[in-house]
Write a protein that holds these residues in place. Structure first.
Motif, PDB file in Angstrom:
ATOM      1  N   SER A   2       0.850  -1.184   0.000  1.00  0.00           N
ATOM      2  CA  SER A   2       0.000   0.000   0.000  1.00  0.00           C
ATOM      3  C   SER A   2       0.888   1.238   0.000  1.00  0.00           C
ATOM      4  CB  SER A   2      -0.936   0.014   1.209  1.00  0.00           C
ATOM      5  OG  SER A   2      -0.205   0.206   2.397  1.00  0.00           O
ATOM      6  N   VAL A   3       0.520   2.200  -0.832  1.00  0.00           N
ATOM      7  CA  VAL A   3       1.265   3.441  -0.953  1.00  0.00           C
ATOM      8  C   VAL A   3       0.295   4.592  -0.696  1.00  0.00           C
ATOM      9  CG1 VAL A   3       2.596   4.918  -2.503  1.00  0.00           C
ATOM     10  CG2 VAL A   3       2.841   2.428  -2.640  1.00  0.00           C
ATOM     11  N   THR A   4       0.683   5.478   0.210  1.00  0.00           N
ATOM     12  CA  THR A   4      -0.102   6.668   0.504  1.00  0.00           C
ATOM     13  C   THR A   4       0.757   7.888   0.213  1.00  0.00           C
ATOM     14  OG1 THR A   4      -1.268   5.482   2.263  1.00  0.00           O
ATOM     15  CG2 THR A   4      -1.452   7.881   2.258  1.00  0.00           C
ATOM     16  N   VAL A   5       0.200   8.828  -0.536  1.00  0.00           N
ATOM     17  CA  VAL A   5       0.902  10.061  -0.856  1.00  0.00           C
ATOM     18  C   VAL A   5       0.177  11.198  -0.157  1.00  0.00           C
ATOM     19  CG1 VAL A   5       1.705  11.613  -2.659  1.00  0.00           C
ATOM     20  CG2 VAL A   5       1.591   9.151  -3.102  1.00  0.00           C
ATOM     21  N   TYR A   6       0.867  11.843   0.774  1.00  0.00           N
ATOM     22  CA  TYR A   6       0.349  13.018   1.455  1.00  0.00           C
ATOM     23  C   TYR A   6       0.756  14.217   0.617  1.00  0.00           C
ATOM     24  CZ  TYR A   6      -0.544   9.866   5.295  1.00  0.00           C
ATOM     25  OH  TYR A   6      -1.029   8.834   6.057  1.00  0.00           O
ATOM     26  N   SER A   7      -0.227  14.919   0.074  1.00  0.00           N
ATOM     27  CA  SER A   7       0.060  15.984  -0.886  1.00  0.00           C
ATOM     28  C   SER A   7      -0.389  17.340  -0.359  1.00  0.00           C
ATOM     29  CB  SER A   7      -0.638  15.701  -2.218  1.00  0.00           C
ATOM     30  OG  SER A   7      -2.000  16.035  -2.129  1.00  0.00           O
ATOM     31  N   ALA A   8       0.082  18.365  -1.045  1.00  0.00           N
ATOM     32  CA  ALA A   8      -0.309  19.740  -0.728  1.00  0.00           C
ATOM     33  C   ALA A   8      -1.258  20.276  -1.798  1.00  0.00           C
ATOM     34  CB  ALA A   8       0.923  20.618  -0.612  1.00  0.00           C
ATOM     35  N   ALA A  30      -3.038   5.856  -2.613  1.00  0.00           N
ATOM     36  CA  ALA A  30      -4.100   6.695  -2.058  1.00  0.00           C
ATOM     37  C   ALA A  30      -3.512   8.074  -1.830  1.00  0.00           C
ATOM     38  CB  ALA A  30      -4.601   6.111  -0.749  1.00  0.00           C
ATOM     39  N   GLU A  31      -4.285   9.097  -2.148  1.00  0.00           N
ATOM     40  CA  GLU A  31      -3.848  10.468  -1.915  1.00  0.00           C
ATOM     41  C   GLU A  31      -4.557  11.034  -0.695  1.00  0.00           C
ATOM     42  OE1 GLU A  31      -3.932  14.959  -3.828  1.00  0.00           O
ATOM     43  OE2 GLU A  31      -4.865  13.322  -4.922  1.00  0.00           O
ATOM     44  N   VAL A  32      -3.780  11.672   0.163  1.00  0.00           N
ATOM     45  CA  VAL A  32      -4.337  12.385   1.305  1.00  0.00           C
ATOM     46  C   VAL A  32      -3.848  13.823   1.199  1.00  0.00           C
ATOM     47  CG1 VAL A  32      -4.408  12.576   3.810  1.00  0.00           C
ATOM     48  CG2 VAL A  32      -4.300  10.308   2.737  1.00  0.00           C
ATOM     49  N   ASP A  33      -4.787  14.748   1.079  1.00  0.00           N
ATOM     50  CA  ASP A  33      -4.449  16.164   0.974  1.00  0.00           C
ATOM     51  C   ASP A  33      -4.260  16.703   2.392  1.00  0.00           C
ATOM     52  OD1 ASP A  33      -4.387  18.963   0.627  1.00  0.00           O
ATOM     53  OD2 ASP A  33      -5.651  18.818  -1.156  1.00  0.00           O
ATOM     54  N   ILE A  34      -3.059  17.117   2.722  1.00  0.00           N
ATOM     55  CA  ILE A  34      -2.774  17.560   4.092  1.00  0.00           C
ATOM     56  C   ILE A  34      -3.432  18.905   4.422  1.00  0.00           C
ATOM     57  CG2 ILE A  34      -0.657  16.232   4.326  1.00  0.00           C
ATOM     58  CD1 ILE A  34       0.919  18.795   3.730  1.00  0.00           C
ATOM     59  N   ARG A  35      -3.993  19.555   3.411  1.00  0.00           N
ATOM     60  CA  ARG A  35      -4.710  20.811   3.655  1.00  0.00           C
ATOM     61  C   ARG A  35      -6.109  20.568   4.187  1.00  0.00           C
ATOM     62  NH1 ARG A  35      -5.211  23.330  -1.827  1.00  0.00           N
ATOM     63  NH2 ARG A  35      -5.872  21.204  -2.176  1.00  0.00           N
ATOM     64  N   ASP A  36      -6.608  19.321   4.070  1.00  0.00           N
ATOM     65  CA  ASP A  36      -7.998  19.026   4.407  1.00  0.00           C
ATOM     66  C   ASP A  36      -8.255  18.754   5.882  1.00  0.00           C
ATOM     67  OD1 ASP A  36      -8.744  19.380   1.803  1.00  0.00           O
ATOM     68  OD2 ASP A  36      -8.755  17.250   1.314  1.00  0.00           O
ATOM     69  N   GLY A  37      -7.224  18.550   6.669  1.00  0.00           N
ATOM     70  CA  GLY A  37      -7.474  18.258   8.076  1.00  0.00           C
ATOM     71  C   GLY A  37      -6.204  18.279   8.903  1.00  0.00           C
ATOM     72  N   ASP A  38      -6.395  18.492  10.169  1.00  0.00           N
ATOM     73  CA  ASP A  38      -5.257  18.591  11.068  1.00  0.00           C
ATOM     74  C   ASP A  38      -4.560  17.259  11.306  1.00  0.00           C
ATOM     75  OD1 ASP A  38      -5.594  21.317  11.388  1.00  0.00           O
ATOM     76  OD2 ASP A  38      -6.886  21.082  13.144  1.00  0.00           O
ATOM     77  N   SER A  39      -5.312  16.151  11.303  1.00  0.00           N
ATOM     78  CA  SER A  39      -4.697  14.867  11.647  1.00  0.00           C
ATOM     79  C   SER A  39      -3.646  14.441  10.620  1.00  0.00           C
ATOM     80  CB  SER A  39      -5.750  13.775  11.824  1.00  0.00           C
ATOM     81  OG  SER A  39      -6.450  13.556  10.617  1.00  0.00           O
ATOM     82  N   ALA A  40      -3.919  14.604   9.350  1.00  0.00           N
ATOM     83  CA  ALA A  40      -2.939  14.238   8.322  1.00  0.00           C
ATOM     84  C   ALA A  40      -1.727  15.153   8.376  1.00  0.00           C
ATOM     85  CB  ALA A  40      -3.574  14.277   6.930  1.00  0.00           C
ATOM     86  N   ARG A  41      -1.959  16.434   8.550  1.00  0.00           N
ATOM     87  CA  ARG A  41      -0.857  17.401   8.636  1.00  0.00           C
ATOM     88  C   ARG A  41       0.007  17.121   9.865  1.00  0.00           C
ATOM     89  NH1 ARG A  41      -3.446  21.516   7.326  1.00  0.00           N
ATOM     90  NH2 ARG A  41      -4.341  22.009   9.351  1.00  0.00           N
ATOM     91  N   GLU A  42      -0.621  16.810  10.990  1.00  0.00           N
ATOM     92  CA  GLU A  42       0.125  16.493  12.210  1.00  0.00           C
ATOM     93  C   GLU A  42       0.934  15.212  12.037  1.00  0.00           C
ATOM     94  OE1 GLU A  42      -2.625  16.443  15.460  1.00  0.00           O
ATOM     95  OE2 GLU A  42      -3.027  18.588  15.280  1.00  0.00           O
ATOM     96  N   TYR A  43       0.347  14.215  11.387  1.00  0.00           N
ATOM     97  CA  TYR A  43       1.069  12.967  11.143  1.00  0.00           C
ATOM     98  C   TYR A  43       2.334  13.231  10.334  1.00  0.00           C
ATOM     99  CZ  TYR A  43       2.207   8.418   9.146  1.00  0.00           C
ATOM    100  OH  TYR A  43       2.872   7.284   8.739  1.00  0.00           O
TER     101      TYR A  43
END
Length: 83
Positions: A2-8, A30-43
């Protein structure tokens, strides 16, 4: 694997290049936009220690991650999956 990309988001050229290289190599992610929530940005910032996007995390392993557009590491994923 599994590959997750945390993007801006779409304005991030390194994020876009990473997406394109993963797609060209046939690697699902899977893409996770770190602008969408505090939990991803904090991680990304607090747990992994990055201040730049994209951050790529493979198999949710704390030692298997990197930031920026890294085609060399993306290509290694293919080699690792084949063995």
């Amino acid at each position: 694997m599994s590959v997750t990309v945390y993007s801006a988001g779409p304005a991030c050229p390194q994020c876009t290049a990473t997406f394109r290289h993963l797609e060209a190599r046939g690697i699902e992610f899977a893409e996770v936009d770190i602008r969408d929530g505090d939990s991803a940005r904090e991680y990304v910032t607090e747990e992994l220690g990055y201040t730049q996007a994209p951050v790529v995390v493979v198999d949710d392993e704390p030692e298997n991650h990197w930031y920026g557009f890294r085609p060399d590491l993306i290509d290694r994923l293919i080699i690792g999956a084949a063995s």
